[in-house]
Enzyme design. Structure first.
Site, PDB file in Angstrom:
ATOM      1  N   GLY A  26      28.396  29.007  49.584  1.00 33.91           N
ATOM      2  CA  GLY A  26      29.048  30.531  49.049  1.00 33.91           C
ATOM      3  C   GLY A  26      29.646  30.244  47.769  1.00 33.91           C
ATOM      4  N   PHE A  27      30.452  31.007  47.145  1.00 36.18           N
ATOM      5  CA  PHE A  27      30.889  31.185  45.748  1.00 36.18           C
ATOM      6  C   PHE A  27      32.207  30.067  45.720  1.00 36.18           C
ATOM      7  CE2 PHE A  27      29.059  35.214  44.072  1.00 36.18           C
ATOM      8  CZ  PHE A  27      27.915  34.693  43.698  1.00 36.18           C
ATOM      9  N   ALA A  28      33.081  30.085  46.856  1.00 33.24           N
ATOM     10  CA  ALA A  28      34.144  29.374  46.950  1.00 33.24           C
ATOM     11  C   ALA A  28      33.808  28.088  47.381  1.00 33.24           C
ATOM     12  CB  ALA A  28      35.226  30.171  48.058  1.00 33.24           C
TER      13      ALA A  28
ATOM     14  N   CYS B  33      43.186  35.655  47.034  1.00 39.95           N
ATOM     15  CA  CYS B  33      43.012  35.809  45.310  1.00 39.95           C
ATOM     16  C   CYS B  33      43.919  36.887  44.744  1.00 39.95           C
ATOM     17  CB  CYS B  33      41.459  36.104  44.977  1.00 39.95           C
ATOM     18  SG  CYS B  33      40.649  37.472  45.979  1.00 39.95           S
TER      19      CYS B  33
ATOM     20  N   ASN C  75      39.527  33.819  40.286  1.00 36.58           N
ATOM     21  CA  ASN C  75      39.626  34.188  41.799  1.00 36.58           C
ATOM     22  C   ASN C  75      39.007  32.918  42.546  1.00 36.58           C
ATOM     23  OD1 ASN C  75      37.362  35.743  40.537  1.00 36.58           O
ATOM     24  ND2 ASN C  75      36.689  35.529  42.546  1.00 36.58           N
TER      25      ASN C  75
HETATM   26  N1  LIG Z   1      35.019  34.640  46.563  1.00 42.20           N
HETATM   27  C1  LIG Z   1      36.428  34.711  46.223  1.00 42.20           C
HETATM   28  O1  LIG Z   1      36.776  35.113  45.256  1.00 42.20           O
HETATM   29  C2  LIG Z   1      37.185  34.382  47.241  1.00 42.20           C
HETATM   30  C3  LIG Z   1      38.797  34.349  46.784  1.00 42.20           C
HETATM   31  C4  LIG Z   1      39.588  33.974  48.067  1.00 42.20           C
HETATM   32  C5  LIG Z   1      39.240  33.535  49.021  1.00 42.20           C
HETATM   33  N2  LIG Z   1      37.836  33.885  49.615  1.00 42.20           N
HETATM   34  C6  LIG Z   1      37.504  33.519  50.847  1.00 42.20           C
HETATM   35  O2  LIG Z   1      36.739  32.314  50.858  1.00 42.20           O
HETATM   36  C7  LIG Z   1      35.809  32.641  51.794  1.00 42.20           C
HETATM   37  C8  LIG Z   1      34.539  32.314  51.423  1.00 42.20           C
HETATM   38  O3  LIG Z   1      34.185  33.274  50.285  1.00 42.20           O
HETATM   39  P1  LIG Z   1      33.088  33.433  49.674  1.00 42.20           P
HETATM   40  O4  LIG Z   1      32.899  34.472  48.582  1.00 42.20           O
HETATM   41  O5  LIG Z   1      32.631  32.143  49.041  1.00 42.20           O
HETATM   42  O6  LIG Z   1      31.848  33.940  50.622  1.00 42.20           O
HETATM   43  P2  LIG Z   1      30.099  33.708  50.448  1.00 42.20           P
HETATM   44  O7  LIG Z   1      29.859  33.533  49.158  1.00 42.20           O
HETATM   45  O8  LIG Z   1      29.705  34.898  51.033  1.00 42.20           O
HETATM   46  O9  LIG Z   1      30.016  32.406  51.277  1.00 42.20           O
HETATM   47  C9  LIG Z   1      30.003  32.259  52.621  1.00 42.20           C
HETATM   48  C10 LIG Z   1      29.696  30.804  53.224  1.00 42.20           C
HETATM   49  O10 LIG Z   1      29.951  30.714  54.561  1.00 42.20           O
HETATM   50  C11 LIG Z   1      28.856  30.488  55.164  1.00 42.20           C
HETATM   51  N3  LIG Z   1      28.938  31.016  56.296  1.00 42.20           N
HETATM   52  C12 LIG Z   1      28.529  32.557  56.828  1.00 42.20           C
HETATM   53  N4  LIG Z   1      28.979  32.874  58.128  1.00 42.20           N
HETATM   54  C13 LIG Z   1      29.142  31.588  58.712  1.00 42.20           C
HETATM   55  C14 LIG Z   1      29.204  31.091  59.998  1.00 42.20           C
HETATM   56  N5  LIG Z   1      29.349  32.129  61.049  1.00 42.20           N
HETATM   57  N6  LIG Z   1      29.399  30.001  60.228  1.00 42.20           N
HETATM   58  C15 LIG Z   1      29.252  29.020  59.229  1.00 42.20           C
HETATM   59  N7  LIG Z   1      29.185  29.348  58.010  1.00 42.20           N
HETATM   60  C16 LIG Z   1      28.946  30.689  57.815  1.00 42.20           C
HETATM   61  C17 LIG Z   1      27.610  30.904  54.233  1.00 42.20           C
HETATM   62  O11 LIG Z   1      26.526  30.208  54.343  1.00 42.20           O
HETATM   63  P3  LIG Z   1      25.533  30.336  55.680  1.00 42.20           P
HETATM   64  O12 LIG Z   1      25.176  31.796  56.035  1.00 42.20           O
HETATM   65  O13 LIG Z   1      24.011  29.587  55.077  1.00 42.20           O
HETATM   66  O14 LIG Z   1      25.835  29.319  56.693  1.00 42.20           O
HETATM   67  C18 LIG Z   1      28.191  30.566  52.735  1.00 42.20           C
HETATM   68  O15 LIG Z   1      27.809  29.425  52.662  1.00 42.20           O
HETATM   69  C19 LIG Z   1      35.840  34.053  52.579  1.00 42.20           C
HETATM   70  O16 LIG Z   1      36.839  33.784  53.776  1.00 42.20           O
HETATM   71  C20 LIG Z   1      36.895  34.743  51.335  1.00 42.20           C
HETATM   72  O17 LIG Z   1      37.601  35.760  51.952  1.00 42.20           O
HETATM   73  C21 LIG Z   1      36.956  34.003  48.694  1.00 42.20           C
END
Ligand SMILES: NC(=O)c1ccc[n+]([C@@H]2O[C@H](COP(=O)([O-])OP(=O)(O)OC[C@H]3O[C@@H](n4cnc5c(N)ncnc54)[C@H](OP(=O)(O)O)[C@@H]3O)[C@@H](O)[C@H]2O)c1
Ligand SMILES: NC(=O)c1ccc[n+]([C@@H]2O[C@H](COP(=O)([O-])OP(=O)(O)OC[C@H]3O[C@@H](n4cnc5c(N)ncnc54)[C@H](OP(=O)(O)O)[C@@H]3O)[C@@H](O)[C@H]2O)c1
Ligand SMILES: NC(=O)c1ccc[n+]([C@@H]2O[C@H](COP(=O)([O-])OP(=O)(O)OC[C@H]3O[C@@H](n4cnc5c(N)ncnc54)[C@H](OP(=O)(O)O)[C@@H]3O)[C@@H](O)[C@H]2O)c1
Ligand SMILES: NC(=O)c1ccc[n+]([C@@H]2O[C@H](COP(=O)([O-])OP(=O)(O)OC[C@H]3O[C@@H](n4cnc5c(N)ncnc54)[C@H](OP(=O)(O)O)[C@@H]3O)[C@@H](O)[C@H]2O)c1
Ligand SMILES: [Zn+2]
Ligand SMILES: [Zn+2]
EC number: 1.2.1.103
Lengths: 385, 54, 385, 385, 385, 54
Positions: D37-39, D171, D349
């Site tokens: 994912g992005f984070a 964020c 973020n």
């Molecule tokens: N993006 C932001 O700006 C930001 C800011 C602050 C906090 N966050 C938090 O960081 C977390 C990740 O955000 P993101 O934006 O990076 O999301 P994302 O891009 O959708 O990435 C999610 C990641 O989690 C994996 N995943 C999904 N469901 C899963 C499960 N049930 N078990 C194991 N792995 C799983 C996905 O890969 P697979 O499905 O291939 O396993 C992917 O690697 C979230 O909780 C979000 O709230 C994000």
């Protein structure tokens, strides 16, 4: 050869038939001062497609002699060339789309050339010279202030028929006022005192703290350019460019009878202004109350569209949904946790925020169909227009 | 080191300072005019209504 | 093979060792002429993070006395202020990031102030005064042309150690040359004659028609601004800005020994240059041949990354994958229907296309680790950087 | 004082010293759950460039077996491949960057594999199960809530050393809290009661109406995709996506001890979150008072940079000035017409809003230099990063 | 309530009256299959503003029962709701804007419902089943291929009157063909043999190497979405998405009688396709020759605009100058150093590249004014539309 | 009506044309200088190396 302008010409021809049938007053002549700018170019485009206007002159000091299509691609192929603003010929209507201060300095000359002047700048929007002293650097032609009618047709169209000096409402002010007006009109804000009475001179409202957080595109800055507005510096910004003290506060206060706490951000789009107003009514309201207020104000308005939830991708007002159109999208949401009403309004600053509103006002002033020349409905999909 | 009249931070100045010179505060960014040089006295420079984007 | 994070890791380790081993030569002083511009600002940023450079002066005529952070946000809080370019103090290395024509006019003064001059402009890239007569408006200091070493380290790093006048390769030329070079080097283009010999003086190639179609971001135009490069006019374009006759053709021809049919488009990004080269080898090649050619040329290069198919979203070179880095992505595809090879190369024009390449060259010239100060690996996701 | 290149320079020096002094504790092993994912990708990038972490595993269910560079261009060339999250090996530190709800469901397994868990989701940010009932769909592992330390190091770094379950701040909450905190800390808001005490449990503030108007980039939505977040629909928007009821309100309220009226807009950038907070202090304040409050809170912070007026193009906080960095820009302006203070805060973020903040917190928890691995100072110019 | 759509509605009403008065041929009924997509939505918009069409049905399987305005903001307020494509009512004309393969599978059903079918997909563009075997996965209804007329009205309008199965030309093919056609028509390319004869079956040209380098916006990919076309991944790209082997080559070859070396890049815009064709005529040509060729081909065309140098910001064709319009901009430049002619052509893929071209073709087929419903001239300024 | 020297299209000119005036061709956009006025003779205006974007 091709394109827009020639098509418009064909349309004109068809309409000419209509003109012949109805009455002589149907078509009037018009010129545009400041036609090489963004608002002026939009006026040229709108007038070219308008059934009741016959465009005579387009002025630009820097581009005099060049064709108007050399600046504005939609007008390519048109024969008209820019002329100097000092060489105005007689017309029925003069549109002025010059920077603040120009119209007030040339207003006598404008009236020498035309019966009706529609000004897109802030030069005649405020009621009194004192306001110009407070918000601008004074006024050169205060005698005209009484004669001028502010134009935000949804709120004061009754003042416009026959008006001969029209001060078309400002972009950010228009977005803000259209968003907040139904709340005042329906007593949700402003108590019994705050309602506007249609001539722009509202009674002072209560002590509501109305926060207005605005996001605007780069065309609001005009066609000039400069290092700060270069693509490299201006792309991708969320830049507070008027954190406080934006001059449009004067117009908003004059119209709504209440001051607003106003902050403006530049964002990455060219056309568009979006106002998010956060208000805290004294008495609780329901979402149904809000719908009633907004529907009653706007349901017959040709240029206001309500968007307040719903489904799909486009649930609330947003500028790209109205880009290129004279439509204002207005919507709202209720925050149950604190009684806040959030009002969203979105316009295209070059249309509803300037040239479109000016044509709308002129249509009313001159007795044409309100929507004449303003029927473009917008594009989907569209990117960052 | 002199104090910025706007934000109160220290402003570092070079040696061959001249009166009338404009420097900016590296903390708050406001432009400061050098009023006197020994010791240095700074005052808020007259704001140029510089266009910075709109 | 090369690129990103792995490079960074290795580098750290190596440098630590190097630091312990070597000594006085370790840190040199440097100043930047034209430091308020885009390439100059990038130099400031790179030098600030570089273990072997100690930044002394940054010049700007328009902003003398202001802090460098007032122009370049990454440098906020830094105490250094701009000085006039006429007040240069003695340093070991002077980087010049001024518009074409400035360095050639001040080259004596530059050498008065510094032992080594690294010039980012085109002023010392071509071999002969005659080329400057043909492609530019002549040359003011032709005596220096022989002394100058063109710097595109992947192709001629052997020339750089000890060089004291370095002409850092141009952005679009760098992208194009890096893409095409393996084809010449491996005889896929150019017959037996066309190969370059490392000093930039290739033999004339055959009569191949090499079409190079380039897409660039707005930072290539520098920090100036102006109506045509304003956000409103420059956003969202695919604009042919150099349909023919781009001056970088001179550099490309000098290096590859063949002329190219070159066309440049402005597109909507700030950083980035992407060259798509379409070539038609005389003899058929396979994709395997191409992989061999490109791998042999670039597998040990720290700043070249190959991308030629594969899976996922990022299959071929693209500028946003290298934004902020000194990496060039290079890739290719074979068109079986007509024997064409399409070569893609993508760089960040402000890094590999100017400041990064200049630091890379200086690292080699001065005996520092090649990747010192250049280890940023880029961002994902990233928008239109 | 703070920020960019100067920090980087200082850091390098400090770290070298530190390295020489300390020893075995120097390098720890780490894995990332949700690394595609992005984070998660940002964590991989940061850990690869971090002197004290040795990356072991990166999980993705959908891309297991593929190389991490196939997803994240900055990591191309790295040998590491994604593994299934069910095949965790033992490491010192586990970073979890999975969607809300995943960590709380697997927290026992996480602690089986690692001594320290740094969670980037909201799963352990709130203090009580009741809050999860109110704002989310309850909590699966409420026993861990007491053990977890919320991490927003500028405000509560004293709680972090030795913490073994770290809930990295959200964020939009981070941006908002960093902007408002000095006002509470210095009694400009909150009366004598509102100040936070460092453990995130502030006393209830007064009845201030704090309006927070947030603008965010598309990466906040994660790597998923879908029609609404497609480029065609998401480009150029100023779209109210959380008009009211955003879940980060819970965090903000928990930390500041006051509720906020919170509205979130999607705008056209990929990385970035910008919060504009409009507040009305009970007693008048001067701009000098504000400078004092903000400077005292942040002048020693390595990752906070103040921008509150000044000159040039970049006068107030904006996301593109901090893109790619762990820096938060914070600034303010005073509205003399109504006593309002407008506070601007801008972060990336994906960095300060998630991965960077998580690494920062881990650095403190594990006794590393606070800025280790986080010294990238950002880019200028940069578009819509 | 408001806006575009209501205007359109009024227009419909008026037209109905007109229909009764004039003649049967004047207004025809039409439905759109695939109306929730990008091309289909554009058809809805165009038909709503068209004086001769009365829209009956709009199909979408996924959104059946929802209003068309819920998907397409310009149509908000319209009463029409999506229906299932299996519930087609009888109409005069059926427009099909479905993905490749759908129309060929349902063509009998389409003709059961309508007298005339205008297909926007590639299903009926090629002449023979063999071509579909080569470029696609064969054809389900080869019997219809002879009956179908390819529609690129500038080149073969004489074939369209009365046609009952119209295969509207593809976007990238249209841009490319319009750019190159005058060169073949005037013998600058193709020798005596290569000219097309209007029915799309040109003689094979010489052995020219024609390189076509295309840049397209995200709307070419349709309304679907997915991780690769998410805003975060798709923003700011210059991404080679079809390095070789693009299926539109088949159309181009069929029409121009020569193959082209074709490469397609995705760039950061939503609407727009721009083709840069690099050709090397056997005999030298002058810029005057080129002007003669292009002017003779296009000077009477309502939808082609020439731009080949000139002054101002917009000197050559570019997509944003034609966004929202049915205009193709075509231009050229001569490269004196190698005899190359560079041809630029720019269209809006959703208009001239699909829906606009389809309506244009239908106008001709049904005897309406060619430009009916297609008179929007575009916007200036406009960003990344 | 006069013919554009660049593209051959007709160029419409206004009545009180003055020698030295610069007009552009509405077909091809090139800038043309009015050399003579009765009858009008146009020639390609000297190209100003105007920056138009890069
Ligand atoms: N993006 C932001 O700006 C930001 C800011 C602050 C906090 N966050 C938090 O960081 C977390 C990740 O955000 P993101 O934006 O990076 O999301 P994302 O891009 O959708 O990435 C999610 C990641 O989690 C994996 N995943 C999904 N469901 C899963 C499960 N049930 N078990 C194991 N792995 C799983 C996905 O890969 P697979 O499905 O291939 O396993 C992917 O690697 C979230 O909780 C979000 O709230 C994000
Ligand atoms: N852009 C918007 O979104 C917007 C919205 C609402 C209201 N407005 C108002 O509309 C007006 C025009 O704005 P804009 O954005 O179109 O500006 P602009 O692009 O800068 O155009 C200004 C125009 O005025 C001409 N002009 C400038 N100074 C003049 C003078 N002293 N005498 C005669 N002509 C002069 C310029 O051409 P030459 O210099 O060649 O003569 C140009 O044609 C302003 O008052 C603005 O406040 C604009
Ligand atoms: N931008 C790129 O992508 C790129 C790529 C490759 C090569 N280059 C080359 O790098 C050089 C700089 O390009 P840029 O894009 O950074 O330009 P820029 O942003 O316009 O900056 C030019 C700099 O030079 C200074 N300068 C201008 N005229 C000067 C003079 N006569 N004497 C001393 N200083 C002068 C300017 O500051 P003051 O006017 O305040 O002194 C400014 O600091 C050019 O030669 C360019 O061709 C640029
Ligand atoms: N976009 C362009 O620039 C462009 C240019 C030239 C030509 N075209 C052609 O125009 C056609 C449509 O393209 P687009 O971009 O508009 O695609 P799109 O946005 O994906 O829309 C496809 C439409 O077809 C419907 N549909 C999909 N499968 C269907 C099926 N099996 N039966 C009935 N309806 C079905 C979809 O709605 P439901 O799934 O809800 O039924 C949707 O309304 C394609 O053939 C494309 O090649 C497009
Ligand atoms: Zn200060
Ligand atoms: Zn011409």
């Amino acid at each position: 050869m091709a394109g827009g302008a020639s098509t418009a010409a064909t349309t004109d021809a068809d309409d000419t038939t209509a003109v012949t049938e109805t009455a002589a007053a149907e078509t009037v002549t018009a010129s545009v001062i400041g036609a090489s700018g963004f608002a002026g170019g939009e006026l040229l485009r709108l007038l070219a497609g308008h059934p009741n206007f016959d465009l005579q002159q387009a002025t630009s000091r820097q581009r005099a002699g060049k064709s108007i299509g050399s600046t504005h691609p939609p007008l390519r192929g048109t024969e008209l060339r820019y002329t100097e603003p000092t060489e105005l010929e007689s017309v029925d209507v003069l549109f002025a789309a010059t920077p603040h201060g120009v119209s007030m300095g040339h207003i006598d000359a404008f009236f020498d050339a035309a019966d009706t002047v529609v000004d897109l700048s802030a030069d005649f929007r405020l009621d009194t010279a004192a306001q110009y002293d407070e918000w601008y650097d004074g006024h050169d032609a205060p005698a005209y202030l009484d004669r001028a009618e502010y134009a935000l047709p949804e709120l004061n169209r009754e003042n416009l028929p026959g008006a001969d000096l029209i001060a078309s409402g400002g972009c950010n002010a228009t977005a803000t006022i259209l968003g907040l007006y139904p709340l005042f009109e329906h007593g949700i804000l402003g108590g019994e005192t705050g309602a506007t009475d249609g001539d722009g001179a509202g009674e002072p409202g209560g002590d509501e703290q109305i926060v207005v957080d605005v996001k605007v595109g780069s065309s609001e800055g005009g066609a000039g350019g400069g290092a700060a507005s270069s693509h490299a510096e201006r792309s991708g910004v969320v830049r507070p460019y008027a954190p406080t003290g934006h001059r449009h506060e004067a117009e908003i206060e004059q119209f709504l009878g209440t001051s607003v706490a106003f902050t403006c951000h530049a964002v990455d789009m060219v056309r568009g202004a979006s106002a998010t107003s956060h208000v805290f009514p004294d008495a609780p309201v329901s979402k149904g109350d809000l719908w009633t207020a907004y529907r009653e104000c706007y349901e017959d308005e040709p240029f206001v569209r309500l968007a307040a939830g719903g489904s799909g991708v486009y649930r609330y007002p947003e500028p790209k949904a109205v880009a290129g159109t004279n439509v204002a999208e207005v919507g709202f949401e209720l925050d149950p946790s604190n009684g806040r009403v959030v009002v969203f309004s979105a316009i295209d600053n070059v249309m509803k925020g300037s040239a479109g509103q000016a044509v709308h006002a002129a249509n009313i002033a001159l007795g044409f169909a309100e929507t004449a020349g303003l029927d473009f409905a917008g594009l989907h999909p569209v990117g960052s227009p | 080191m002199t104090t910025c009249t706007a934000c109160g931070a220290d402003v570092s100045l070079h040696d061959d300072l001249e009166a009338g010179e404009i420097v900016d505060c590296t903390t708050c960014g406001v432009e400061l005019e050098v009023i006197e040089t020994a010791p240095p006295v700074l005052d808020r420079a007259p704001e140029l209504e510089e266009d910075w984007g709109e």
